[in-house]
Design a protein around this motif. Sequence first.
Motif, mmCIF file in Angstrom:
data_model
loop_
_atom_site.group_PDB
_atom_site.id
_atom_site.type_symbol
_atom_site.label_atom_id
_atom_site.label_comp_id
_atom_site.label_asym_id
_atom_site.label_seq_id
_atom_site.Cartn_x
_atom_site.Cartn_y
_atom_site.Cartn_z
ATOM 1 N N VAL A 50 3.817 -11.037 0.780
ATOM 2 C CA VAL A 50 2.440 -10.611 0.512
ATOM 3 C C VAL A 50 1.528 -11.815 0.333
ATOM 4 C CG1 VAL A 50 3.051 -8.379 -0.492
ATOM 5 C CG2 VAL A 50 2.975 -10.396 -1.970
ATOM 6 N N ALA A 54 -2.711 -8.821 -1.889
ATOM 7 C CA ALA A 54 -1.333 -8.607 -2.324
ATOM 8 C C ALA A 54 -1.217 -7.537 -3.408
ATOM 9 C CB ALA A 54 -0.731 -9.921 -2.837
ATOM 10 N N ASP A 55 -2.183 -7.500 -4.330
ATOM 11 C CA ASP A 55 -2.128 -6.527 -5.428
ATOM 12 C C ASP A 55 -2.178 -5.091 -4.918
ATOM 13 O OD1 ASP A 55 -1.923 -8.543 -7.257
ATOM 14 O OD2 ASP A 55 -4.039 -8.518 -7.843
ATOM 15 N N ARG A 58 1.357 -4.230 -3.754
ATOM 16 C CA ARG A 58 2.218 -4.004 -4.916
ATOM 17 C C ARG A 58 1.936 -2.640 -5.552
ATOM 18 N NH1 ARG A 58 4.665 -8.825 -6.789
ATOM 19 N NH2 ARG A 58 3.800 -10.729 -5.856
ATOM 20 N N GLN A 59 0.654 -2.337 -5.702
ATOM 21 C CA GLN A 59 0.269 -1.066 -6.318
ATOM 22 C C GLN A 59 0.728 0.117 -5.475
ATOM 23 O OE1 GLN A 59 -3.935 -0.707 -7.162
ATOM 24 N NE2 GLN A 59 -3.780 1.451 -7.725
ATOM 25 N N GLU A 62 4.413 0.670 -5.991
ATOM 26 C CA GLU A 62 4.683 1.249 -7.303
ATOM 27 C C GLU A 62 4.259 2.716 -7.363
ATOM 28 O OE1 GLU A 62 6.442 -0.022 -9.567
ATOM 29 O OE2 GLU A 62 6.594 -2.043 -8.725
ATOM 30 N N ARG A 66 8.548 2.954 -5.407
ATOM 31 C CA ARG A 66 9.323 2.010 -4.597
ATOM 32 C C ARG A 66 10.167 2.719 -3.538
ATOM 33 N NH1 ARG A 66 9.955 -3.512 -6.618
ATOM 34 N NH2 ARG A 66 8.384 -3.790 -8.237
ATOM 35 N N GLU A 72 11.545 -5.635 -3.236
ATOM 36 C CA GLU A 72 11.112 -6.853 -3.900
ATOM 37 C C GLU A 72 9.944 -7.460 -3.112
ATOM 38 O OE1 GLU A 72 12.381 -7.710 -6.712
ATOM 39 O OE2 GLU A 72 14.308 -6.676 -6.800
ATOM 40 N N PHE A 73 9.299 -8.453 -3.710
ATOM 41 C CA PHE A 73 8.175 -9.114 -3.057
ATOM 42 C C PHE A 73 8.416 -10.616 -2.971
ATOM 43 C CE2 PHE A 73 6.484 -5.285 -5.026
ATOM 44 C CZ PHE A 73 5.816 -4.705 -3.958
ATOM 45 N N ASP A 75 6.143 -13.799 -2.764
ATOM 46 C CA ASP A 75 4.736 -14.114 -3.013
ATOM 47 C C ASP A 75 4.285 -15.338 -2.221
ATOM 48 O OD1 ASP A 75 2.213 -14.464 -3.996
ATOM 49 O OD2 ASP A 75 2.787 -14.366 -6.105
#
Length: 238
Positions: A50, A54-55, A58-59, A62, A66, A72-73, A75
């Motif tokens: 990401v 990126a956020d 991730r959101q 979630e 998942r 996993e990420f 970064d």
Amino acid sequence: MIFAAGLGTRLKPLTDTMPKALVPVAGKPLLWHAIQKLKGAGVDEIIINVHHFADQIRQYIEENSRFDIRIEFSDESQALLDTGGGIKRASWFFDDGKPFLIHNVDILSDVDLLQFYRFHADSHSLATLLVSERKTSRYLLFDRENRLTGWLNEATGEIKSPFPELQRDACKKLAFSGIHILHPSILKYMEEFPERFSIIDFYLTICKYCPIAGYAPAGVKSIDVGKIDSLKQLTFIK
């Protein structure tokens, strides 16, 4: 691994407010399509790189619990690492000794990933690339045994190859799809590469002494949804 760190500049203005991975196709984000494709082939562990928004990625993961698998990420918020550098950064994830699959988030296809995986296992190659005979301006060059030997820019005539005596006319010209399978032993060859590098340049460097195979199944449809016009061609996505 799903590559989702790109800026998506060819999908502007959509990517002015969202990452390319969340651009909707047939009512679902590109990332949803990639995850479902992988899960359908039995994948239960995924790492996503990401960078751009990126956020939001991730959101989204979630909010979807998942997708009931391990996600996993990797970064790359500080700097994009290109395709090779992205794999190198995420190398800690590939710790089970088994081949792993790389899938660009903006690639949609109807390829049978299980069949692709079996082909890779039988080829005894360090990497196997999904390729096709579609028309493009840049091609990968393969010998009669479907081993990578070079790269060609059709428009300029430029050729990259570790083989000085390479005969262009004796090679098969195939287009890379953005989906490939790597054996984890290939990671040791990345140690001497910088933090940021292209996976294609990496393959072209090591193919002289490491077998890199091409997999070109007949009839497979694949499209790079990297620009707005491509969205109109998705007749095989439901």
